[in-house]
Write a protein that holds these residues in place. Structure first.
Motif, short mmCIF file in Angstrom:
data_model
loop_
_atom_site.label_atom_id
_atom_site.label_comp_id
_atom_site.label_asym_id
_atom_site.label_seq_id
_atom_site.Cartn_x
_atom_site.Cartn_y
_atom_site.Cartn_z
N ARG A 245 0.83 -1.21 0.00
CA ARG A 245 0.00 0.00 0.00
C ARG A 245 0.86 1.25 0.00
O ARG A 245 0.53 2.26 -0.64
N GLU B 100 2.64 1.60 -3.49
CA GLU B 100 1.67 2.07 -4.47
C GLU B 100 1.37 3.55 -4.27
O GLU B 100 1.26 4.31 -5.23
N ALA B 101 1.25 3.97 -3.00
CA ALA B 101 0.99 5.38 -2.71
C ALA B 101 2.08 6.27 -3.29
O ALA B 101 1.80 7.32 -3.88
N GLY C 272 -0.09 6.63 -6.24
CA GLY C 272 -1.02 7.43 -5.46
C GLY C 272 -2.16 6.56 -4.94
O GLY C 272 -2.64 5.68 -5.65
N ASN C 273 -2.57 6.79 -3.72
CA ASN C 273 -3.77 6.18 -3.15
C ASN C 273 -4.15 6.98 -1.90
O ASN C 273 -3.53 8.02 -1.61
N ASP C 274 -5.14 6.50 -1.15
CA ASP C 274 -5.66 7.31 -0.04
C ASP C 274 -4.70 7.43 1.13
O ASP C 274 -4.92 8.25 2.03
N GLN D 250 3.19 11.78 -3.73
CA GLN D 250 3.42 10.80 -4.79
C GLN D 250 4.70 11.22 -5.50
O GLN D 250 5.17 12.36 -5.38
N ALA E 78 -9.06 2.35 -10.51
CA ALA E 78 -8.83 3.19 -9.33
C ALA E 78 -7.41 3.76 -9.33
O ALA E 78 -7.20 4.93 -8.98
N GLN E 79 -6.43 2.96 -9.73
CA GLN E 79 -5.07 3.45 -9.79
C GLN E 79 -4.91 4.54 -10.85
O GLN E 79 -4.22 5.54 -10.63
N SER F 18 -6.22 7.71 -9.45
CA SER F 18 -5.31 8.28 -8.45
C SER F 18 -4.11 8.95 -9.12
O SER F 18 -3.69 10.04 -8.71
#
Length: 256
Positions: free
Chosen positions: A74, A77-78, A82-84, A124, A226-227, A230
């Motif tokens: 996670r 990936e962030a 990018g993610n939450d 990011q 979703a990716q 983001s």
């Protein structure tokens, strides 16, 4: 979307600049083999810690989200896509990290780098490309020349695979444009990117129609919807940050 582990995902995106000699230890062949084989061991983790640009961001994102491992998938990936998790990195933590790492090296340009912190940009990879690297401040003329090319290659960009031919994919992607005042994304155009070298690939099987993430001249991973959302959102924020800084900088200023 791939299901690669965090360390493998890191290797996929870290390999292209490492192969060009830009960051990390000089072991790009090893990094490529790790990414292709999806093997995770202490040596791969040691290679990741050798990336002095990326590693502190991974530590920052992990710390802000109470995640013990900076190579948790996670977290990785962030940083690259990018993610939450990025929403939970406080401005104070970003500011302290940037000051520790860059205040002295930036010298008189530290003030311009510090101006990005209140904008609360997502940390990011694009933040490092557009805010920390010097290339934005070196843009000149109508086409931007080499600085524009480096910015475009170094950021994580997205594209749609049109065709795969042997070790390369033909991809349609939106590239950066510089009009002398603003940095924007142009319309989609065709480019060619590696999917493998000497039989070693980064993203696994890639097919026509796949949405993919590109770094330098490589397809690094397939993207879920979703990716893709983001990555587009982070890029939009970073470009807005750049253009706001350019609008308030004196002519000829070199941004940190």
């Amino acid at each position: 979307m791939s299901t690669a582990s965090g360390p493998t995902l890191f290797a996929r995106f870290a390999y292209p600049p490492n192969a060009l000699g830009y960051c990390g230890r000089d072991e790009h062949r090893t990094l490529l083999e790790y990414a292709a084989a999806e093997v995770v061991d202490p040596d791969l983790r040691a290679l990741a810690r050798g990336f002095e640009g990326a590693w502190p961001y991974l530590e920052m994102i992990a710390h802000a989200n109470a995640i013990a491992d900076p190579l948790d998938r996670r977290v990785v990936e962030a940083y690259w896509i990018g993610n939450d998790l990025l929403e939970h990195v406080p401005m104070a933590l970003l500011g302290a990290s940037l000051e520790t790492r860059f205040r002295d090296p930036a010298g008189r340009d530290w003030a311009r780098l510090a101006e990005t912190i209140p904008l609360a940009p997502p940390v990011q990879h694009g933040f490092h490309v557009f805010a920390v690297y010097p290339w934005v401040g070196l843009l000149r003329g109508l086409d931007g020349g080499e600085p524009l090319r480096v910015l475009d290659r170094c950021r994580i960009r997205w594209g749609r695979v049109h065709t795969v031919l042997d070790d390369r994919a033909v991809v349609r992607a939106r590239l950066l444009r510089w009009d002398g005042r603003h940095l924007t994304l142009g319309p989609a155009e065709v480019e060619t990117a590696f999917v493998s070298r000497d039989g070693y690939g980064l993203a696994g099987p890639v097919e026509a129609g796949d949405a993919v993430a590109l770094h330098w001249d490589w397809v690094c991973d397939r993207l879920s919807r979703a990716q893709l959302t983001s990555l587009r959102a982070a890029t939009s924020v970073h470009l807005d940050m750049v253009n706001r800084r350019l609008a308030t900088s004196p002519p000829g200023a070199v941004l940190a």
